[in-house]
Design a protein around this motif. Structure first.
Motif, PDB file in Angstrom:
ATOM      1  N   SER A 135       0.817  -1.213   0.000  1.00 45.15           N
ATOM      2  CA  SER A 135       0.000   0.000   0.000  1.00 45.15           C
ATOM      3  C   SER A 135       0.854   1.268   0.000  1.00 45.15           C
ATOM      4  O   SER A 135       2.052   1.242   0.284  1.00 45.15           O
ATOM      5  CB  SER A 135      -0.906   0.011   1.228  1.00 45.15           C
ATOM      6  OG  SER A 135      -0.159   0.314   2.392  1.00 45.15           O
ATOM      7  N   GLU A 136       0.200   2.365  -0.306  1.00 42.29           N
ATOM      8  CA  GLU A 136       0.877   3.662  -0.247  1.00 42.29           C
ATOM      9  C   GLU A 136       1.302   3.973   1.195  1.00 42.29           C
ATOM     10  O   GLU A 136       2.313   4.630   1.414  1.00 42.29           O
ATOM     11  CB  GLU A 136      -0.032   4.771  -0.767  1.00 42.29           C
ATOM     12  CG  GLU A 136      -1.240   5.009   0.152  1.00 42.29           C
ATOM     13  CD  GLU A 136      -2.180   6.071  -0.339  1.00 42.29           C
ATOM     14  OE1 GLU A 136      -1.979   7.256  -0.001  1.00 42.29           O
ATOM     15  OE2 GLU A 136      -3.120   5.691  -1.063  1.00 42.29           O
ATOM     16  N   TYR A 137       0.540   3.460   2.153  1.00 42.00           N
ATOM     17  CA  TYR A 137       0.884   3.686   3.556  1.00 42.00           C
ATOM     18  C   TYR A 137       2.214   3.041   3.908  1.00 42.00           C
ATOM     19  O   TYR A 137       3.023   3.610   4.633  1.00 42.00           O
ATOM     20  CB  TYR A 137      -0.212   3.165   4.486  1.00 42.00           C
ATOM     21  CG  TYR A 137      -1.541   3.848   4.321  1.00 42.00           C
ATOM     22  CD1 TYR A 137      -1.644   5.242   4.304  1.00 42.00           C
ATOM     23  CD2 TYR A 137      -2.707   3.108   4.192  1.00 42.00           C
ATOM     24  CE1 TYR A 137      -2.871   5.868   4.156  1.00 42.00           C
ATOM     25  CE2 TYR A 137      -3.940   3.732   4.048  1.00 42.00           C
ATOM     26  CZ  TYR A 137      -4.014   5.112   4.023  1.00 42.00           C
ATOM     27  OH  TYR A 137      -5.218   5.728   3.885  1.00 42.00           O
TER      28      TYR A 137
ATOM     29  N   GLU B  34       3.289  -5.886   5.345  1.00 39.01           N
ATOM     30  CA  GLU B  34       3.360  -4.437   5.549  1.00 39.01           C
ATOM     31  C   GLU B  34       3.823  -4.089   6.964  1.00 39.01           C
ATOM     32  O   GLU B  34       3.189  -3.316   7.675  1.00 39.01           O
ATOM     33  CB  GLU B  34       2.026  -3.778   5.216  1.00 39.01           C
ATOM     34  CG  GLU B  34       1.669  -3.942   3.749  1.00 39.01           C
ATOM     35  CD  GLU B  34       0.525  -3.074   3.282  1.00 39.01           C
ATOM     36  OE1 GLU B  34      -0.176  -2.479   4.123  1.00 39.01           O
ATOM     37  OE2 GLU B  34       0.342  -2.987   2.067  1.00 39.01           O
TER      38      GLU B  34
ATOM     39  N   GLN C 218       4.765   2.480   1.988  1.00 39.39           N
ATOM     40  CA  GLN C 218       5.846   3.304   1.426  1.00 39.39           C
ATOM     41  C   GLN C 218       6.035   4.590   2.231  1.00 39.39           C
ATOM     42  O   GLN C 218       7.165   5.030   2.460  1.00 39.39           O
ATOM     43  CB  GLN C 218       5.566   3.628  -0.046  1.00 39.39           C
ATOM     44  CG  GLN C 218       5.708   2.434  -0.954  1.00 39.39           C
ATOM     45  CD  GLN C 218       7.096   1.805  -0.880  1.00 39.39           C
ATOM     46  OE1 GLN C 218       8.113   2.465  -0.731  1.00 39.39           O
ATOM     47  NE2 GLN C 218       7.129   0.484  -0.962  1.00 39.39           N
ATOM     48  N   LYS C 219       4.935   5.188   2.642  1.00 34.61           N
ATOM     49  CA  LYS C 219       5.002   6.421   3.436  1.00 34.61           C
ATOM     50  C   LYS C 219       5.696   6.158   4.769  1.00 34.61           C
ATOM     51  O   LYS C 219       6.594   6.899   5.174  1.00 34.61           O
ATOM     52  CB  LYS C 219       3.589   6.960   3.675  1.00 34.61           C
ATOM     53  CG  LYS C 219       3.540   8.225   4.533  1.00 34.61           C
ATOM     54  CD  LYS C 219       2.143   8.455   5.058  1.00 34.61           C
ATOM     55  CE  LYS C 219       1.450   9.571   4.380  1.00 34.61           C
ATOM     56  NZ  LYS C 219       0.135   9.889   4.994  1.00 34.61           N
TER      57      LYS C 219
END
Length: 132
Positions: free
Chosen positions: A2-4, A27, A6-7
């Motif tokens: 998810s983008e989370y 994740e 990576q953030k």
């Protein structure tokens, strides 16, 4: 991934911690900074929240009632997170949760620094309980 994820990874790379394990499938990250007292801190992206956990110590077998009372008193002074017990009440864990949707760098940093502050403030006392 998810983008989370990576953030959170980018935030961790900008913090003073070392990523010792990363599992994109789950994740989650495991990070450390031994100078801060942080070892095997699990940072887990469980949308919609980020879970931060570090094993602190086994629950002492002696004077458990006093120990649990003291943990609750310590929690009152923590800036972020709390000392919690695992499901079987065998281990004390530092745990904090943050919302992923609005997560920013300062928030994650504050949570990790809160763990460091808790260990500085209460580490010696927790060690005494552990040795009893």
């Amino acid at each position: 991934m998810s983008e989370y994820f990576q953030k959170v990874k980018s935030y961790l790379l900008n913090l003073d911690v070392e990523i010792v394990h990363e599992d994109p499938q789950e994740e989650l990250f495991v990070v450390k900074n031994e100078e801060m007292g942080i070892t095997n801190l699990v940072v887990d992206c469980e949308d919609p929240i980020l879970i931060i956990e570090q094993l602190i110590m086994p629950v002492p077998q002696k004077d458990r009632e006093r120990f649990f009372e003291r943990l609750l008193q310590m929690n009152r002074a923590l800036v972020h997170g709390a000392f919690v017990l695992d499901e079987e009440s065998k281990y004390v864990i530092f745990r904090d949760t943050l919302q992923l949707k609005n997560l920013d760098f300062n928030e994650l940093e504050a949570s990790i620094l809160a763990l460091e502050m808790a260990l500085v403030e209460y580490g010696d006392e927790l060690l005494k309980f552990a040795k009893s």
